[in-house]
Design a protein around this motif. Sequence first.
Motif, PDB file in Angstrom:
ATOM      1  N   ARG A 143       0.829  -1.199   0.000  1.00 49.05           N
ATOM      2  CA  ARG A 143       0.000   0.000   0.000  1.00 49.05           C
ATOM      3  C   ARG A 143       0.870   1.259   0.000  1.00 49.05           C
ATOM      4  NH1 ARG A 143      -3.480  -1.531   5.149  1.00 49.05           N
ATOM      5  NH2 ARG A 143      -1.336  -1.976   5.801  1.00 49.05           N
ATOM      6  N   PHE A 144       2.065   1.170   0.578  1.00 47.08           N
ATOM      7  CA  PHE A 144       3.000   2.292   0.550  1.00 47.08           C
ATOM      8  C   PHE A 144       3.396   2.591  -0.891  1.00 47.08           C
ATOM      9  CE2 PHE A 144       7.355   3.944   0.547  1.00 47.08           C
ATOM     10  CZ  PHE A 144       7.200   5.068   1.332  1.00 47.08           C
ATOM     11  N   ALA A 145       3.597   1.551  -1.680  1.00 48.98           N
ATOM     12  CA  ALA A 145       3.967   1.735  -3.089  1.00 48.98           C
ATOM     13  C   ALA A 145       2.881   2.503  -3.836  1.00 48.98           C
ATOM     14  CB  ALA A 145       4.224   0.384  -3.750  1.00 48.98           C
ATOM     15  N   ARG A 146       1.622   2.296  -3.482  1.00 50.25           N
ATOM     16  CA  ARG A 146       0.526   3.045  -4.131  1.00 50.25           C
ATOM     17  C   ARG A 146       0.663   4.538  -3.845  1.00 50.25           C
ATOM     18  NH1 ARG A 146      -3.395   0.337  -6.433  1.00 50.25           N
ATOM     19  NH2 ARG A 146      -4.862   2.062  -6.310  1.00 50.25           N
ATOM     20  N   ILE A 147       1.054   4.880  -2.627  1.00 50.59           N
ATOM     21  CA  ILE A 147       1.223   6.291  -2.276  1.00 50.59           C
ATOM     22  C   ILE A 147       2.364   6.886  -3.093  1.00 50.59           C
ATOM     23  CG2 ILE A 147       1.745   7.919  -0.423  1.00 50.59           C
ATOM     24  CD1 ILE A 147       0.527   5.858   1.534  1.00 50.59           C
ATOM     25  N   VAL A 148       3.454   6.157  -3.196  1.00 46.26           N
ATOM     26  CA  VAL A 148       4.621   6.640  -3.944  1.00 46.26           C
ATOM     27  C   VAL A 148       4.258   6.839  -5.419  1.00 46.26           C
ATOM     28  CG1 VAL A 148       6.970   6.085  -4.702  1.00 46.26           C
ATOM     29  CG2 VAL A 148       6.275   5.630  -2.339  1.00 46.26           C
ATOM     30  N   VAL A 149       3.577   5.873  -6.003  1.00 45.45           N
ATOM     31  CA  VAL A 149       3.184   5.989  -7.418  1.00 45.45           C
ATOM     32  C   VAL A 149       2.257   7.183  -7.609  1.00 45.45           C
ATOM     33  CG1 VAL A 149       1.901   4.868  -9.291  1.00 45.45           C
ATOM     34  CG2 VAL A 149       3.565   3.561  -7.954  1.00 45.45           C
ATOM     35  N   ALA A 150       1.286   7.347  -6.712  1.00 39.95           N
ATOM     36  CA  ALA A 150       0.356   8.470  -6.835  1.00 39.95           C
ATOM     37  C   ALA A 150       1.081   9.806  -6.706  1.00 39.95           C
ATOM     38  CB  ALA A 150      -0.748   8.373  -5.787  1.00 39.95           C
ATOM     39  N   ALA A 151       2.072   9.874  -5.838  1.00 38.97           N
ATOM     40  CA  ALA A 151       2.822  11.121  -5.652  1.00 38.97           C
ATOM     41  C   ALA A 151       3.728  11.410  -6.845  1.00 38.97           C
ATOM     42  CB  ALA A 151       3.655  11.049  -4.368  1.00 38.97           C
ATOM     43  N   ALA A 152       4.210  10.373  -7.500  1.00 41.31           N
ATOM     44  CA  ALA A 152       5.195  10.553  -8.570  1.00 41.31           C
ATOM     45  C   ALA A 152       4.593  10.577  -9.972  1.00 41.31           C
ATOM     46  CB  ALA A 152       6.234   9.436  -8.496  1.00 41.31           C
ATOM     47  N   ALA A 153       3.364  10.113 -10.119  1.00 41.43           N
ATOM     48  CA  ALA A 153       2.777   9.969 -11.454  1.00 41.43           C
ATOM     49  C   ALA A 153       2.584  11.326 -12.126  1.00 41.43           C
ATOM     50  CB  ALA A 153       1.443   9.244 -11.361  1.00 41.43           C
ATOM     51  N   PRO A 154       3.115  11.494 -13.321  1.00 46.89           N
ATOM     52  CA  PRO A 154       2.883  12.749 -14.045  1.00 46.89           C
ATOM     53  C   PRO A 154       1.448  12.810 -14.544  1.00 46.89           C
ATOM     54  CG  PRO A 154       4.068  11.205 -15.431  1.00 46.89           C
ATOM     55  CD  PRO A 154       3.929  10.557 -14.080  1.00 46.89           C
ATOM     56  N   SER A 155       0.970  13.991 -14.773  1.00 47.57           N
ATOM     57  CA  SER A 155      -0.377  14.176 -15.296  1.00 47.57           C
ATOM     58  C   SER A 155      -0.445  13.659 -16.723  1.00 47.57           C
ATOM     59  CB  SER A 155      -0.760  15.655 -15.266  1.00 47.57           C
ATOM     60  OG  SER A 155      -2.009  15.853 -15.889  1.00 47.57           O
ATOM     61  N   VAL A 156      -1.513  12.945 -17.029  1.00 48.33           N
ATOM     62  CA  VAL A 156      -1.709  12.503 -18.408  1.00 48.33           C
ATOM     63  C   VAL A 156      -2.579  13.497 -19.162  1.00 48.33           C
ATOM     64  CG1 VAL A 156      -1.386  10.060 -17.887  1.00 48.33           C
ATOM     65  CG2 VAL A 156      -3.674  11.037 -17.778  1.00 48.33           C
ATOM     66  N   ALA A 157      -3.139  14.474 -18.457  1.00 42.97           N
ATOM     67  CA  ALA A 157      -4.027  15.448 -19.083  1.00 42.97           C
ATOM     68  C   ALA A 157      -3.283  16.681 -19.578  1.00 42.97           C
ATOM     69  CB  ALA A 157      -5.119  15.861 -18.099  1.00 42.97           C
ATOM     70  N   GLU A 158      -2.259  17.103 -18.853  1.00 48.29           N
ATOM     71  CA  GLU A 158      -1.511  18.320 -19.185  1.00 48.29           C
ATOM     72  C   GLU A 158      -0.045  18.105 -18.824  1.00 48.29           C
ATOM     73  OE1 GLU A 158      -3.012  21.779 -17.162  1.00 48.29           O
ATOM     74  OE2 GLU A 158      -5.080  21.280 -17.595  1.00 48.29           O
ATOM     75  N   PRO A 159       0.842  18.858 -19.454  1.00 52.38           N
ATOM     76  CA  PRO A 159       2.251  18.783 -19.046  1.00 52.38           C
ATOM     77  C   PRO A 159       2.395  19.254 -17.597  1.00 52.38           C
ATOM     78  CG  PRO A 159       2.018  19.948 -21.135  1.00 52.38           C
ATOM     79  CD  PRO A 159       0.636  19.739 -20.596  1.00 52.38           C
ATOM     80  N   ASP A 160       3.303  18.624 -16.880  1.00 48.06           N
ATOM     81  CA  ASP A 160       3.539  19.030 -15.495  1.00 48.06           C
ATOM     82  C   ASP A 160       4.105  20.440 -15.449  1.00 48.06           C
ATOM     83  OD1 ASP A 160       2.533  16.780 -14.307  1.00 48.06           O
ATOM     84  OD2 ASP A 160       4.460  15.786 -14.092  1.00 48.06           O
ATOM     85  N   THR A 161       3.818  21.130 -14.364  1.00 48.99           N
ATOM     86  CA  THR A 161       4.242  22.515 -14.177  1.00 48.99           C
ATOM     87  C   THR A 161       5.302  22.582 -13.081  1.00 48.99           C
ATOM     88  OG1 THR A 161       2.587  22.905 -12.474  1.00 48.99           O
ATOM     89  CG2 THR A 161       1.908  23.294 -14.766  1.00 48.99           C
ATOM     90  N   ASP A 162       5.791  23.792 -12.815  1.00 47.79           N
ATOM     91  CA  ASP A 162       6.732  23.975 -11.711  1.00 47.79           C
ATOM     92  C   ASP A 162       6.084  23.594 -10.380  1.00 47.79           C
ATOM     93  OD1 ASP A 162       8.700  24.809 -13.428  1.00 47.79           O
ATOM     94  OD2 ASP A 162       8.407  26.952 -13.044  1.00 47.79           O
ATOM     95  N   ALA A 163       4.787  23.866 -10.238  1.00 50.77           N
ATOM     96  CA  ALA A 163       4.089  23.497  -9.002  1.00 50.77           C
ATOM     97  C   ALA A 163       4.079  21.982  -8.829  1.00 50.77           C
ATOM     98  CB  ALA A 163       2.665  24.043  -9.014  1.00 50.77           C
ATOM     99  N   ASP A 164       3.907  21.253  -9.937  1.00 52.92           N
ATOM    100  CA  ASP A 164       3.953  19.790  -9.876  1.00 52.92           C
ATOM    101  C   ASP A 164       5.356  19.325  -9.495  1.00 52.92           C
ATOM    102  OD1 ASP A 164       1.244  19.461 -10.719  1.00 52.92           O
ATOM    103  OD2 ASP A 164       1.877  19.808 -12.785  1.00 52.92           O
TER     104      ASP A 164
END
Length: 153
Positions: free
Chosen positions: A102-123
């Motif tokens: 379940r920890f791996a799910r948190i890491v993936v969610a935190a690291a996953a880039p957006s598939v809708a828009e390019p990541d920004t400086d805030a990301d």
Amino acid sequence: PSPPSAPAAAAAAAPPLPAPPPPPKGPGSAAAALQDANDVEEVLAAAQLLVLPGEETVFWQNQHIHQRKRQVAASKALIRLARWLAAEGAEGARARCVADPRFARIVVAAAAPSVAEPDTDADADVAIESLRSLGSLGPLGAVVSAGAGAGAG
């Protein structure tokens, strides 16, 4: 023509099954569950509610704003875990947490880039905070020991 069999007639007369309910928003959502968690186990349990890339079941889960909310919530969960487990001072508790799937799910969610828009400086800022947290959760004792052994030869 013969009359339809009883099971076929019942199936034809039965109303269609309702669509599964969409994942919760607001109270009951993964972000709310992660935020409301009071200990490591509750954070890990809440991680099961996170929708990871490829697991989207409704259209809005692919929208950048919702991906960003999941990313920020996961990053904040990593920060909390790091603070709790560092304060606990128990390497065993840290190791159990990090080894939990379940920890791996948190890491993936935190690291996953957006598939809708390019990541920004805030990301990128969110990703940096996540990396800092992961650094404090890592088994530094093993890294230091391995480095000392490598330099001795």
